[in-house]
Design a protein around this motif. Structure first.
Motif, short mmCIF file in Angstrom:
data_model
loop_
_atom_site.label_atom_id
_atom_site.label_comp_id
_atom_site.label_asym_id
_atom_site.label_seq_id
_atom_site.Cartn_x
_atom_site.Cartn_y
_atom_site.Cartn_z
N VAL A 194 8.89 -18.08 5.91
CA VAL A 194 10.20 -17.60 5.45
C VAL A 194 10.84 -16.75 6.55
O VAL A 194 12.02 -16.91 6.88
N TYR B 40 -1.79 -19.96 2.95
CA TYR B 40 -2.43 -18.64 2.96
C TYR B 40 -1.60 -17.62 2.18
O TYR B 40 -2.13 -16.76 1.47
N ALA B 41 -0.26 -17.71 2.33
CA ALA B 41 0.62 -16.69 1.73
C ALA B 41 0.61 -16.81 0.21
O ALA B 41 0.54 -15.80 -0.52
N CYS C 191 8.61 -25.06 7.31
CA CYS C 191 7.44 -24.23 7.60
C CYS C 191 6.34 -25.10 8.23
O CYS C 191 6.06 -26.21 7.74
N VAL D 45 4.03 -26.65 5.82
CA VAL D 45 4.54 -27.82 5.09
C VAL D 45 4.41 -29.05 6.00
O VAL D 45 3.98 -30.13 5.57
N ALA E 113 7.24 -14.97 -1.83
CA ALA E 113 7.23 -15.11 -0.37
C ALA E 113 8.63 -15.22 0.23
O ALA E 113 8.78 -15.15 1.45
#
Ligand code: 2E6
Ligand code: F3S
Length: 321
Positions: A23, A203-204, A104, A107, A274
């Motif tokens: 982000v 992970y986030a 990201c 992704v 996030a």
């Protein structure tokens, strides 16, 4: 006679919370594109699923569109953090758009897994939420090989060509516990089901769920700051309830917090999705302090230090400029 002292009203704030590396990179990509090329900069879909982020960027000159066909020929368009199908890249090239891809990297990793298994002719079961942009982008990499499994209810609807050549992949922002259950059910149907080479739930997402579990176990109420279309933020409400909070609500900002939620509550947990700027969390804490919840403790569950470089198209131009 004994006098009872009222229990101290307190707030437990989860850590990590708020912006993830993907982000931060995507929002910075739009900001730096505005600095480098000037307004307007077009953005396909919400750059991240947060109404405040979108509004702030609009005020700086970003124009958000639903599809590339709304972008004037030759203009600059940023693709959102959730990723796009290859067909969207093709459309943009046909319209001679200058693209900055803020997908990201985590992704993109799932897109690459999908391409790799499709090339080996596997059936791919993509666990995710129907209609979510990330799922549309990932499925678009190999539409003939990918079937969507939208939670436990989707498991029975799946049909595969060869049960020995089936892999599951997932959206990055799902509930870890619910996904494990879905995989267990899928494996009951397809015992040779292959796991993704590495976790697709990023992970986030995982860290924010671990952190909210810790505060939820000690809170009567958990407030999650995030927008209603933010998958990872919505999952935090569900995880908080599963972890023992009596109530949990998703709020876009402090103005949505209701006095009635606080009746009889001693400990309020606070976290954020996030895609949520920290200033929105600070405003919720100020709102709670106004109702007497002024003892604030941050509870760190997992250290986090991931960072991603800006999209390469932008880095190239920033270097040259
Ligand atoms: C891109 C991919 C994953 O709705 P979702 O949780 O996917 O999206 P945001 O924008 O709320 O969160 C960040 C993000 C971006 N997560
Ligand atoms: Fe990327 Fe995960 Fe954030 S997929 S955008 S790091 S929530």
């Amino acid at each position: 006679m004994t006098t009872q002292t009222p229990a101290t009203r307190r707030v437990l704030v989860a850590k990590p919370r708020g912006y993830c590396a993907g982000v931060d990179r995507a929002v910075q990509a739009v900001e730096k594109a505005l600095d480098q090329y000037g307004a307007p900069i077009y953005v396909r879909k919400q750059i991240v699923h947060n109404t405040h982020v979108v509004r702030t960027l609009e005020e700086r000159g970003a124009i958000f569109v639903e599809e590339t066909e709304e972008v004037p020929e030759g203009a600059i368009v940023v693709f959102s953090a959730h990723g796009v199908a290859p067909a969207v890249h093709e459309e943009a090239a046909q319209r001679s758009l200058r693209t900055i891809d803020a997908t990201c990297p985590l992704v993109t990793k799932v897109h690459n897994e999908a391409k790799r298994f499709a090339a080996k002719d596997y059936d791919i079961l993509l666990i995710g939420h129907e209609g979510h942009e990330e799922v549309e982008g990932t499925a678009g990499e190999a539409p003939d090989h990918i079937q969507l499994v939208d939670g436990l209810d989707g498991v029975q609807q799946v049909g595969v060509r060869d049960p020995k050549r089936v892999v599951w992949l997932s959206q990055t922002t799902l509930s870890v516990d619910e996904t494990n259950e879905t995989v267990t059910r899928l494996r009951e149907r397809f015992p040779n089901l292959i796991d993704p080479p590495s976790d697709d739930i990023c992970y986030a997402t995982q860290n924010r769920q671990v952190a909210v579990k810790e505060i939820a176990a000690q809170s009567e109420l958990v407030i999650v700051v995030g927008s209603t279309n933010s998958s990872n933020s919505k999952r935090l409400v569900e995880v908080a309830l599963d972890a023992g909070a009596k109530a949990s609500y998703l709020v876009d900002d402090a103005s949505f917090v209701e006095d009635g939620w606080l009746d009889g509550v001693t400990t309020v947990g606070v976290t954020s999705g996030a895609s949520v700027p920290e200033e929105l969390v600070a405003a919720v804490l100020a709102r709670l302090a106004g109702s007497g919840y002024d003892a604030v403790e941050e509870v760190e569950s997992v250290p986090e230090s991931v960072q991603f470089a800006l999209p390469h198209e932008l880095r190239r131009d920033l270097r040259a400029g």
